[in-house]
Scaffold this motif. Structure first.
Motif, PDB file in Angstrom:
ATOM      1  N   ARG A 115       7.811  -4.522 -11.324  1.00  0.00           N
ATOM      2  CA  ARG A 115       8.492  -4.402  -9.975  1.00  0.00           C
ATOM      3  C   ARG A 115       8.174  -3.197  -9.064  1.00  0.00           C
ATOM      4  O   ARG A 115       8.265  -3.497  -7.882  1.00  0.00           O
ATOM      5  N   LEU A 116       8.150  -1.982  -9.949  1.00  0.00           N
ATOM      6  CA  LEU A 116       7.949  -0.934  -9.074  1.00  0.00           C
ATOM      7  C   LEU A 116       6.382  -0.961  -8.343  1.00  0.00           C
ATOM      8  O   LEU A 116       6.252  -0.537  -7.183  1.00  0.00           O
ATOM      9  N   SER A 117       5.469  -1.304  -8.955  1.00  0.00           N
ATOM     10  CA  SER A 117       3.887  -1.560  -8.392  1.00  0.00           C
ATOM     11  C   SER A 117       4.134  -2.506  -7.279  1.00  0.00           C
ATOM     12  O   SER A 117       3.477  -2.191  -6.245  1.00  0.00           O
ATOM     13  N   ALA A 118       4.631  -3.630  -7.297  1.00  0.00           N
ATOM     14  CA  ALA A 118       4.935  -4.455  -6.077  1.00  0.00           C
ATOM     15  C   ALA A 118       5.792  -3.784  -4.989  1.00  0.00           C
ATOM     16  O   ALA A 118       5.371  -3.869  -3.904  1.00  0.00           O
ATOM     17  N   LEU A 119       6.861  -3.186  -5.233  1.00  0.00           N
ATOM     18  CA  LEU A 119       7.331  -2.314  -4.241  1.00  0.00           C
ATOM     19  C   LEU A 119       6.503  -1.291  -3.624  1.00  0.00           C
ATOM     20  O   LEU A 119       6.352  -1.140  -2.303  1.00  0.00           O
ATOM     21  N   ILE A 120       5.567  -0.488  -4.430  1.00  0.00           N
ATOM     22  CA  ILE A 120       4.770   0.322  -3.746  1.00  0.00           C
ATOM     23  C   ILE A 120       3.746  -0.268  -2.987  1.00  0.00           C
ATOM     24  O   ILE A 120       3.143   0.015  -1.620  1.00  0.00           O
ATOM     25  N   LEU A 121       3.189  -1.593  -3.413  1.00  0.00           N
ATOM     26  CA  LEU A 121       2.282  -2.232  -2.835  1.00  0.00           C
ATOM     27  C   LEU A 121       2.727  -2.909  -1.559  1.00  0.00           C
ATOM     28  O   LEU A 121       2.232  -2.465  -0.247  1.00  0.00           O
ATOM     29  N   GLY A 122       4.048  -3.331  -1.260  1.00  0.00           N
ATOM     30  CA  GLY A 122       4.661  -3.646  -0.041  1.00  0.00           C
ATOM     31  C   GLY A 122       4.803  -2.506   0.812  1.00  0.00           C
ATOM     32  O   GLY A 122       4.337  -2.593   1.975  1.00  0.00           O
ATOM     33  N   ILE A 123       5.281  -1.417   0.529  1.00  0.00           N
ATOM     34  CA  ILE A 123       5.430  -0.084   1.490  1.00  0.00           C
ATOM     35  C   ILE A 123       3.901   0.342   1.959  1.00  0.00           C
ATOM     36  O   ILE A 123       3.925   0.496   3.274  1.00  0.00           O
ATOM     37  N   LEU A 124       3.017   0.458   1.067  1.00  0.00           N
ATOM     38  CA  LEU A 124       1.673   0.931   1.585  1.00  0.00           C
ATOM     39  C   LEU A 124       0.985  -0.142   2.445  1.00  0.00           C
ATOM     40  O   LEU A 124       0.382   0.249   3.498  1.00  0.00           O
ATOM     41  N   THR A 125       1.036  -1.320   2.133  1.00  0.00           N
ATOM     42  CA  THR A 125       0.542  -2.376   2.867  1.00  0.00           C
ATOM     43  C   THR A 125       0.888  -2.323   4.153  1.00  0.00           C
ATOM     44  O   THR A 125       0.153  -2.488   5.187  1.00  0.00           O
ATOM     45  N   LEU A 126       2.157  -2.523   4.470  1.00  0.00           N
ATOM     46  CA  LEU A 126       2.846  -2.406   5.746  1.00  0.00           C
ATOM     47  C   LEU A 126       2.952  -1.141   6.319  1.00  0.00           C
ATOM     48  O   LEU A 126       2.780  -0.993   7.512  1.00  0.00           O
ATOM     49  N   LEU A 127       2.715  -0.015   5.727  1.00  0.00           N
ATOM     50  CA  LEU A 127       2.529   1.263   6.297  1.00  0.00           C
ATOM     51  C   LEU A 127       1.407   1.394   6.966  1.00  0.00           C
ATOM     52  O   LEU A 127       1.207   1.797   8.088  1.00  0.00           O
ATOM     53  N   TYR A 128       0.261   0.878   6.304  1.00  0.00           N
ATOM     54  CA  TYR A 128      -1.211   1.010   6.710  1.00  0.00           C
ATOM     55  C   TYR A 128      -1.185  -0.017   8.005  1.00  0.00           C
ATOM     56  O   TYR A 128      -1.682   0.204   9.061  1.00  0.00           O
ATOM     57  N   HIS A 183       7.893  -1.082   9.968  1.00  0.00           N
ATOM     58  CA  HIS A 183       7.022  -1.589   9.063  1.00  0.00           C
ATOM     59  C   HIS A 183       7.291  -1.033   7.659  1.00  0.00           C
ATOM     60  O   HIS A 183       7.106  -2.157   6.862  1.00  0.00           O
ATOM     61  N   VAL A 184       7.588   0.029   7.628  1.00  0.00           N
ATOM     62  CA  VAL A 184       7.909   0.377   6.231  1.00  0.00           C
ATOM     63  C   VAL A 184       9.265  -0.308   5.754  1.00  0.00           C
ATOM     64  O   VAL A 184       9.206  -0.676   4.393  1.00  0.00           O
ATOM     65  N   ILE A 185      10.251  -0.512   6.345  1.00  0.00           N
ATOM     66  CA  ILE A 185      11.468  -1.206   5.953  1.00  0.00           C
ATOM     67  C   ILE A 185      11.189  -2.675   5.799  1.00  0.00           C
ATOM     68  O   ILE A 185      11.390  -2.994   4.487  1.00  0.00           O
ATOM     69  N   VAL A 186      10.225  -3.377   6.583  1.00  0.00           N
ATOM     70  CA  VAL A 186       9.696  -4.855   6.021  1.00  0.00           C
ATOM     71  C   VAL A 186       8.834  -4.620   4.901  1.00  0.00           C
ATOM     72  O   VAL A 186       9.016  -5.168   3.879  1.00  0.00           O
ATOM     73  N   GLY A 187       8.097  -3.446   4.659  1.00  0.00           N
ATOM     74  CA  GLY A 187       7.191  -3.375   3.255  1.00  0.00           C
ATOM     75  C   GLY A 187       8.224  -3.193   2.112  1.00  0.00           C
ATOM     76  O   GLY A 187       7.846  -3.603   1.038  1.00  0.00           O
ATOM     77  N   ILE A 188       9.352  -2.438   2.170  1.00  0.00           N
ATOM     78  CA  ILE A 188      10.583  -2.148   1.246  1.00  0.00           C
ATOM     79  C   ILE A 188      10.847  -3.437   0.840  1.00  0.00           C
ATOM     80  O   ILE A 188      11.160  -3.995  -0.220  1.00  0.00           O
ATOM     81  N   ILE A 189      11.334  -4.346   1.562  1.00  0.00           N
ATOM     82  CA  ILE A 189      11.946  -5.752   1.574  1.00  0.00           C
ATOM     83  C   ILE A 189      11.072  -6.584   0.879  1.00  0.00           C
ATOM     84  O   ILE A 189      11.474  -7.230  -0.071  1.00  0.00           O
ATOM     85  N   ILE A 190       9.879  -6.619   1.595  1.00  0.00           N
ATOM     86  CA  ILE A 190       8.782  -7.537   0.817  1.00  0.00           C
ATOM     87  C   ILE A 190       8.388  -7.089  -0.571  1.00  0.00           C
ATOM     88  O   ILE A 190       8.137  -8.028  -1.592  1.00  0.00           O
ATOM     89  N   GLY A 191       8.340  -5.861  -0.650  1.00  0.00           N
ATOM     90  CA  GLY A 191       8.118  -5.450  -2.025  1.00  0.00           C
ATOM     91  C   GLY A 191       8.964  -5.662  -3.158  1.00  0.00           C
ATOM     92  O   GLY A 191       8.724  -5.914  -4.313  1.00  0.00           O
ATOM     93  N   LEU A 192      10.423  -5.450  -2.677  1.00  0.00           N
ATOM     94  CA  LEU A 192      11.432  -5.944  -3.551  1.00  0.00           C
ATOM     95  C   LEU A 192      11.450  -7.281  -3.956  1.00  0.00           C
ATOM     96  O   LEU A 192      11.763  -7.788  -5.188  1.00  0.00           O
ATOM     97  N   TYR A 193      11.154  -8.218  -3.095  1.00  0.00           N
ATOM     98  CA  TYR A 193      11.097  -9.670  -2.965  1.00  0.00           C
ATOM     99  C   TYR A 193      10.183  -9.878  -4.083  1.00  0.00           C
ATOM    100  O   TYR A 193       9.998 -10.855  -5.093  1.00  0.00           O
ATOM    101  N   ALA A 194       8.763  -9.317  -4.035  1.00  0.00           N
ATOM    102  CA  ALA A 194       7.612  -9.576  -4.885  1.00  0.00           C
ATOM    103  C   ALA A 194       7.937  -9.234  -6.093  1.00  0.00           C
ATOM    104  O   ALA A 194       7.469 -10.138  -7.168  1.00  0.00           O
ATOM    105  N   GLY A 195       8.710  -8.050  -6.420  1.00  0.00           N
ATOM    106  CA  GLY A 195       9.114  -8.099  -7.653  1.00  0.00           C
ATOM    107  C   GLY A 195       9.954  -8.938  -8.396  1.00  0.00           C
ATOM    108  O   GLY A 195      10.104  -9.025  -9.759  1.00  0.00           O
ATOM    109  N   LYS A 196      10.552  -9.769  -7.779  1.00  0.00           N
ATOM    110  CA  LYS A 196      11.406 -11.048  -8.297  1.00  0.00           C
ATOM    111  C   LYS A 196      10.704 -12.191  -8.307  1.00  0.00           C
ATOM    112  O   LYS A 196      11.339 -13.251  -8.909  1.00  0.00           O
ATOM    113  N   LEU A 197       9.454 -12.242  -8.078  1.00  0.00           N
ATOM    114  CA  LEU A 197       8.704 -13.479  -8.000  1.00  0.00           C
ATOM    115  C   LEU A 197       8.715 -14.146  -9.486  1.00  0.00           C
ATOM    116  O   LEU A 197       8.734 -15.349  -9.350  1.00  0.00           O
TER     117      LEU A 197
END
Length: 351
Positions: A115-128, A183-197
């Motif tokens: 879950r933490l990795s998914a959150l970090i991925l979401g933030i970094l991907t949307l930040l980029y 973008h970062v906010i979207v990244g956080i949201i999608i990262g949290l969602y990915a952790g619940k997959l």
């Protein structure tokens, strides 16, 4: 995380249902064709949707693979499929896919904290995704662009609209931070969602209605394939920048306090035209040749996987068409949310 993963495999899905191959095919479909479908449906924020989808698919590949290097292999195949379907995509689009895969490989190198990795991925991907455009604009136009935007906002507000605004505020910086922040906010949201997959997939695999998509006619309007790629100057962002530059030039002639910026703006416009010429005539051709050599070295190695994935695309389109038609009862944001959610899980779990 391991307990959730094992329970998901044993009780909900077979290896066939959620194989890395299918997830990779869906990621490739998202990168190669889904953007065109979203464009045909006139949905906004297509880039954000595609980047968010990449986070979900990379997280799933990490979840169902034994080693994180599977993400790198999937990334290469996605690039090959994208090159086959959209050969005229800009090189930055392929670079974005590569960076997404590289980030996924790095953050999921240790999969103990899914879950933490998914959150970090979401933030970094949307930040980029957010800073990429800022970097390109700065390289192309220089800092004069942001100075011009400040002059434009202050000049138009004070001189034409008679609106008193704070003269010391850096409005360009506010725009940049707001754009990247969204973008970062979207990244956080999608990262949290990915952790619940894992839990979400288990739920949908048990409750999703079984549908024979082969009986559904593709209802998605076709994208105009005759539409050619346009130079930046003819795109919305380019037109806005040109309009702002012309207005700032006008302000430098009408109001003496802005006259010092006149030549900077002219140099900015000339600079952008020269850099565009150099890129399209020299650099783009050079990098295209290098990229084509890279593709040729890997095509034969993954030819079977690429062809099998391409054969799945018509079925994927039917699923997306069905979900769009099925979402007609909803309106606005609710319809977009319903459509994207249903599309994701039907694409993932249907046979």
């Amino acid at each position: 995380m391991k307990d959730n993963f094992t329970h998901l495999q044993n009780n909900s899905l077979s290896a066939k249902d959620l194989s890395i191959f299918r997830i990779t095919a869906l990621w490739a479909f998202s990168e190669s064709a889904f953007g065109g479908i979203l464009h045909a449906l006139s949905l906004p924020f297509r880039g954000a949707f595609i980047n968010a989808a990449a986070v979900l698919f990379i997280s799933l590949i990490a979840l169902f693979s034994e080693k994180s290097k599977e993400i790198l292999k999937a990334t290469l195949i996605v690039i090959l499929v994208k090159a086959a379907v959209s050969p005229h995509s800009p090189l930055t689009a392929y670079l974005a896919v590569f960076i997404q895969g590289l980030l996924g490989f790095l953050v999921f190198y240790n999969k103990k904290f899914f879950r933490l990795s998914a959150l970090i991925l979401g933030i970094l991907t949307l930040l980029y995704s957010g800073i990429q455009k800022i970097i390109v604009l700065t390289v192309l136009f220089g800092n004069t662009l942001w100075k011009s935007i400040n002059i434009f906002i202050k000049g138009v507000s004070n001189e034409f609209l008679q609106i008193g605004i704070h003269p010391d505020l850096n409005y360009s910086l506010i725009i940049i931070l707001s754009y990247v922040g969204i973008h970062v906010i979207v990244g956080i949201i999608i990262g949290l969602y990915a952790g619940k997959l894992p839990d979400k997939i288990k739920l949908y695999s048990e409750t999703l209605q079984k549908i024979n998509f082969s009986d559904n006619v593709d209802a998605i309007p076709k994208k105009d394939k005759r539409k050619k790629k346009r130079l930046w100057i003819l795109r919305p962002t380019g037109l806005i920048i040109i309009i702002i530059s012309l207005i700032v030039l006008l302000l430098t002639f009408l109001f003496p306090e802005y006259s010092d910026t006149r030549y900077e703006v002219l140099v900015m416009i000339i600079r952008s035209l020269i850099l565009t010429f150099i890129w399209y005539v020299f650099l783009s051709t050079f990098f295209r040749k290098l990229f084509q050599k890279f593709l040729n070295r890997n095509k034969s190695k993954y030819a079977e996987e690429v062809n099998e994935m391409l054969n799945l695309f018509p079925q994927f389109r039917k699923i997306v068409a069905f979900c769009w038609k099925d979402s007609q009862s909803e309106r606005g944001i609710k319809r977009i949310k319903y459509f994207l959610s249903r599309s994701f899980y039907y694409l993932l779990l249907s046979n």
